[in-house]
Every structure is written in C-alpha cells, then in structure tokens.
Design a protein around this motif. Structure first.
Motif, short mmCIF file in Angstrom:
data_model
loop_
_atom_site.label_atom_id
_atom_site.label_comp_id
_atom_site.label_asym_id
_atom_site.label_seq_id
_atom_site.Cartn_x
_atom_site.Cartn_y
_atom_site.Cartn_z
N TYR A 230 0.84 -1.21 0.00
CA TYR A 230 0.00 0.00 0.00
C TYR A 230 0.87 1.26 0.00
CZ TYR A 230 -3.67 -3.27 1.43
OH TYR A 230 -4.55 -4.33 1.49
N THR A 231 1.93 1.23 0.79
CA THR A 231 2.80 2.41 0.88
C THR A 231 3.52 2.67 -0.43
OG1 THR A 231 3.13 1.92 3.23
CG2 THR A 231 4.64 3.47 2.20
N ILE A 232 4.05 1.62 -1.06
CA ILE A 232 4.79 1.78 -2.32
C ILE A 232 3.84 2.24 -3.42
CG2 ILE A 232 6.06 0.54 -4.11
CD1 ILE A 232 7.39 -1.08 -1.93
N ARG A 233 2.62 1.75 -3.44
CA ARG A 233 1.65 2.23 -4.42
C ARG A 233 1.38 3.71 -4.23
NH1 ARG A 233 -1.01 -1.30 -7.62
NH2 ARG A 233 -0.79 -3.53 -7.13
N ALA A 234 1.33 4.15 -2.99
CA ALA A 234 1.11 5.58 -2.72
C ALA A 234 2.29 6.42 -3.21
CB ALA A 234 0.90 5.79 -1.22
N TRP A 235 3.51 5.88 -3.10
CA TRP A 235 4.68 6.61 -3.59
C TRP A 235 4.56 6.94 -5.07
CZ3 TRP A 235 9.16 3.18 -1.22
CH2 TRP A 235 9.19 3.38 0.16
N TYR A 236 4.10 5.97 -5.84
CA TYR A 236 4.11 6.10 -7.30
C TYR A 236 2.78 6.61 -7.87
CZ TYR A 236 8.52 3.55 -7.54
OH TYR A 236 9.83 3.18 -7.41
N LEU A 237 1.78 6.83 -7.01
CA LEU A 237 0.46 7.18 -7.50
C LEU A 237 0.48 8.44 -8.37
CD1 LEU A 237 -2.59 6.69 -7.56
CD2 LEU A 237 -2.76 8.02 -5.44
N LEU A 238 1.08 9.51 -7.87
CA LEU A 238 1.08 10.77 -8.61
C LEU A 238 1.91 10.67 -9.88
CD1 LEU A 238 1.39 13.35 -5.69
CD2 LEU A 238 -0.65 12.68 -6.96
N GLN A 239 3.07 9.99 -9.80
CA GLN A 239 3.91 9.86 -10.98
C GLN A 239 3.21 9.07 -12.08
OE1 GLN A 239 7.72 8.09 -10.17
NE2 GLN A 239 8.30 7.96 -12.32
N PHE A 240 2.56 7.97 -11.71
CA PHE A 240 1.85 7.17 -12.71
C PHE A 240 0.64 7.93 -13.26
CE2 PHE A 240 3.39 2.96 -10.66
CZ PHE A 240 4.65 3.17 -11.22
N ASP A 241 -0.01 8.71 -12.42
CA ASP A 241 -1.15 9.50 -12.89
C ASP A 241 -0.70 10.55 -13.89
OD1 ASP A 241 -4.04 10.20 -12.61
OD2 ASP A 241 -3.20 12.11 -11.94
N ASP A 242 0.43 11.19 -13.63
CA ASP A 242 0.97 12.16 -14.59
C ASP A 242 1.34 11.48 -15.90
OD1 ASP A 242 0.68 14.15 -12.74
OD2 ASP A 242 2.77 14.14 -12.08
N LEU A 243 1.92 10.28 -15.81
CA LEU A 243 2.29 9.54 -17.02
C LEU A 243 1.07 9.25 -17.88
CD1 LEU A 243 4.45 7.83 -18.62
CD2 LEU A 243 3.71 5.90 -17.23
N MET A 244 -0.01 8.78 -17.27
CA MET A 244 -1.21 8.45 -18.04
C MET A 244 -1.88 9.71 -18.59
SD MET A 244 -0.85 5.29 -17.82
CE MET A 244 -2.23 4.95 -18.87
N GLN A 245 -1.86 10.80 -17.83
CA GLN A 245 -2.44 12.04 -18.34
C GLN A 245 -1.66 12.57 -19.54
OE1 GLN A 245 -5.21 13.61 -17.48
NE2 GLN A 245 -5.74 12.13 -15.88
N LEU A 246 -0.35 12.47 -19.48
CA LEU A 246 0.47 12.92 -20.61
C LEU A 246 0.24 12.04 -21.84
CD1 LEU A 246 3.84 13.74 -18.80
CD2 LEU A 246 2.36 15.36 -19.98
#
Length: 509
Positions: free
Chosen positions: A75-91
């Motif tokens: 859960y913690t590691i998923r939270a670390w990457y949540l914003l980065q992965f969201d930016d990747l998909m938005q781009l």
C-alpha cells in the motif's frame, strides 16, 4: 510452417553481451551459445513469494505480523508512485495515436508547449522502464541476435520514410544515453528477460536453401568471385569470437550462457536431410517498441506508439520492427534465376548452332526456361504469403498490448518488483538480525535460488533505500571494518520488531 507447436521454457533473465559458436554437435546440428549477464528482475509472482516466506516462519504470531507488513508495504509503495503514474497516463492521453489529436486540439497548446509535454512523457517513460528493469537494445545485442536464422528466412527491413526522426533525435540530444543503437533516431526497443523457443519439423525447404547456399559459397571460393565483393577487414568487435576463444570455467557468477541450435550448422548426411530435427533459439521474454509515424509537413503527427511483445525469438526479432517493408527476393532466389537462365541460354544457343535448327524445339526450350523462371517467382510469392501469415500470427500471438494498456502493465510491474525487493530483503534481515550490504545481497540471491529455483542479480542497494524510506531498518557502522555500511533491524526480537513496525505504519509514522 512447423507442424509442432512452439515450446517455450522459462530461463534465467539476462542481458545479451556476446555470442560464440561451439564445435559440439548433437543430432547432426552444431551448438552455439549466447553469453549474457543476469538482470535484477525477480521472476517470482508476489503471492507465491509472500506465502512461501510466510510458511518458513515458525510461529503463527510472527507469520501473521509478517503478512500484515507485506500488505502495508505494498500500500505504501503504491502511494509513492500514484502521482507519478497519474501524470504519465495524463500525458499519454495527449499523444495516444487514437484520440490524442482531438485532446491536443481541445487544450489549445502552442507547438513549444506540446514539445515540452512530449519530453516530459518520454522522461517518465524511461524512468518507468528503468524501474521495471527494461534496457535499451544496443547495436551489439542486435547483431548477436541477427547472426542466425530461425523460422523467418525472408529479409525484412524498416521503411524509414514512414517513421518520424524528430522526436527521438531531439530527446536524446537533451537527455543523452550511453550505447544508443544506430536506429535510435527512428524507434527504440526495450528488452527484458531470456527464454527458449523450440520447434520440431522436417524443414524440407529450409534444408534445401542451406544446401544451395553452401554450394554457392563453394563456387564463389573456387572461382574466387567472393574476392570481388569482399569488404575490407574490420576490426574485431566485442561480439566477434574467434576459434581460440573459450568459455572459461571460472566465469563470473553474474554471467550465464544460453544455447541456440540452427539449421545453418547442419551436418550433410542423408539421415539429417530426411528426418525431423529440433531447432532452438533464445527469446527475449519481453520487448517494448516505441516510435512515431511520419506525418505531413503542414500537420506533423503527434501520436506515440508503444507496443508490448512476449517471447520473441532473437533471430526473428524483425517481427516487432515498425513499418516493415514487403520482403524481396532472397539471394538464393536470385541464384536459382541465374542458374536457370544460364542453362536455358546454353541450351538455346546449342540448338541454334545445329545444322537444322527446329523452330519448335527453340520455342519449347524458351517456353521451358520462361516457365521455370515463372515457377520460381510464383514460388517466392507463395513463400512470401506464408511468411506474412507467420508474421501476422506471431504478432497476434506474441503482442501483449499497446498504448495505454502497456503503460498500465508497466506501472503495476514496477510496483510488484519494488514490493518483492522489500519483502525479500526484510525477511533476510528479520532472520539474520543484521547484515552487511554484501551479505544481504548474497543471502537474498541464495533465498531466491534455494526456495524458488530461480536466479537473478538482486538489486540490494535499491532495496535498502526503500527499507530505509519505509523506516523499518536503519544503518549503523561496522565495528571492525571501517567505512563499511551495515544494515540492521531496529530490534533483535522478531515479534516485537514486527509488531512495533506494523503499529507505526498503521499510525502513519
């Protein structure tokens, strides 16, 4: 097409760093090996890893605490990457070849702003590739892979006029990378992992082509024609292996060798030509191709293609190349043309020099020659159709996903790899109490090999960084060896250690 279905076997993940031919023969086919170095991919699914390690814990209380810790780590590691992965998909939604153009028009962005977003997307993409242990395919690896043939025997090339060169050229100019391949301005190929593909068949036409090629090379040597077309000798590259090269028994543990069995090395015997044979080729377990199609000058294309493939034979990796040209006649087809034309002309001239040349005989000879040439041409067309069907079937069977689906798969793969590294390293520290970096690395690799029968080059430094970021280990200096960093769990008692850590993580501390 082969009668027997391809048999894929999982092997140790690795990176191709060279090749070598061996003189060992079995079943009439010479063996050849490809030398590799191990990668940091942990080839074990997370649920199996967690349950196996939990079963190794003796006390039930400790086991339950360990399982809780594993869930909270994920859960913690998923939270670390949540914003980065969201930016990747938005781009990527702006550069999706299907709907990206419409979304760009809705944003009313300037070309300079679009270029900036492109670079941001490519930067995120390379970061996620690195975290997922994908590596760029180099020229050396490409040459080693293409040094033989497997099932695809027609020459396939990329139509470079259909590919954009601006995106990757500009990106690599601002973000330099080491050991870039020559095709990096048009498309890039990421690869990860090594496996095997075996095929058993009679390979009648392939054996005939091998015989013809050997006869042709013999004629070239006898007539010394090959000297007219020979190139200047080139300096020996790293993947050039001479007969004096040998596999040293004390090779570093980080290297391994996989075997390829090719028809080009077949022994000339009636038994080999008339019986079934099994050929084997190493495969790239995963391959991802990134490219952009060339657009119009007035309206350049902005779509970025990301395609994901599995179990691609090294010698047939042309099937993943973008914008492939239609195959042309092979050298062996041209040899057949020339031989038939020469024989026909000789026969025709001989018949004309006869005292009473029969017109019908001349017409029959010419018709026979033309008919034979036509037969060769239509045979080639039939073979090309078969190979195109093979490529289409391979693309259908071996393509995992493309575009957004590939990126989502990569995001999840990054999280799974990060979680597995933390779980394995923490389990070793939980058992050992404390360990040096080197010992932790060794114990983690031994655990993977002994309990799961797999091998990898465990990335211990990255694992320790994550453990420290999670706050479940800390570093202390070694008492005897100066400047050697040591990793140690905070408490020697395992139950207290796990209980305190899970309690702190529940409280967000």
């Amino acid at each position: 097409a082969a009668e027997e279905k391809h048999k894929n076997q999982e092997a140790e993940t690795g990176s191709v760093i060279g090749g070598r031919g061996l003189d060992v023969r079995k079943d009439g086919v010479a063996r050849e090996v490809v030398r590799m170095e191990r990668e940091a991919v942990i080839p074990i699914i997370k649920p199996k890893l967690v349950m196996k390690l939990a079963d190794l814990i003796e006390h039930e209380v400790d086991r339950n605490e360990f399982l809780k810790l594993c869930k909270k780590v994920e859960y913690t590691i998923r939270a670390w990457y949540l914003l980065q992965f969201d930016d990747l998909m938005q781009l990527y939604s702006l550069f999706d070849p299907v709907n990206g153009e419409k979304r760009l028009e809705q944003q009313n962005l300037t070309p300079e702003e679009i270029d900036t977003l492109e670079f941001n997307f490519m930067t995120y993409l390379f970061q996620i590739m690195e975290k997922s242990n994908f590596k760029l395919l180099s020229d050396e690896e490409y040459d080693v892979a293409q040094s033989g043939k497997y099932l695809l025997n027609l020459p396939i090339k990329v139509d470079e006029s259909k590919l954009d060169k601006k995106l990757l050229t500009t990106y690599f100019k601002e973000h330099p990378h080491d050991n870039l391949p020559t095709f990096a301005d048009k498309y890039i190929i990421f690869r990860r992992g090594i496996g095997f593909d075996r095929t058993t068949d009679y390979f009648v036409m392939e054996k005939v082509d091998v015989l013809i090629s050997r006869v042709w090379r013999l004629l070239q040597r006898v007539t010394r024609i090959d000297r007219l077309f020979s190139k200047k000798p080139q300096s020996k590259s790293r993947n050039d292996i001479k007969k004096t090269d040998e596999i040293i028994e004390d090779t570093e543990e980080q290297e391994l060798f996989v075997e390829r069995i090719r028809l080009e090395k077949i022994e000339l015997s009636i038994k080999n030509l008339m019986s079934k044979m099994t050929i084997q080729e190493p495969t790239f377990d995963r391959m991802i191709v990134v490219y952009r199609q060339a657009g119009m000058k007035a309206k350049p294309s902005r779509g970025i293609f990301v395609k994901h493939f599995k179990n691609i034979p090294m010698a047939d990796m042309e099937i993943v190349l973008p914008e492939k040209k239609n195959p042309t006649l092979t050298p062996m087809d041209w040899v057949k043309f020339l031989i038939s034309a020469v024989i026909g002309l000789v026969t025709l001239v001989g018949s004309l020099e006869m005292p009473k040349a029969d017109v019908w005989v001349v017409i029959a000879i010419m018709s026979g020659v033309i008919g034979y040439c036509a037969k060769i041409y239509f045979t080639f067309q039939q073979n090309m159709t078969l190979y195109q069907n093979l490529i289409t079937k391979s693309m259908y069977d071996k393509q995992l996903d493309s575009g957004k689906g590939t990126l989502l798969h990569l995001c999840d793969d990054v999280i799974q790899q990060e979680v597995k590294e933390v779980i394995i390293s923490y389990y070793i520290l939980m058992e050992q109490g404390k360990a040096t970096i080197q010992d932790l690395d060794l114990h983690c690799e031994e655990l993977i090999k002994e309990e799961f029968g797999a091998e990898c080059n465990f990335d211990v430094h990255d694992a320790v960084k994550k453990l420290e970021k999670l706050g479940i280990v800390h570093r202390v200096k070694a008492s005897r060896v100066c400047a050697v960093k040591v990793v140690a769990c905070l408490f020697e008692n395992r139950t207290c250690r796990l209980h305190l850590r899970t309690t702190l993580m529940e409280c967000g501390l």
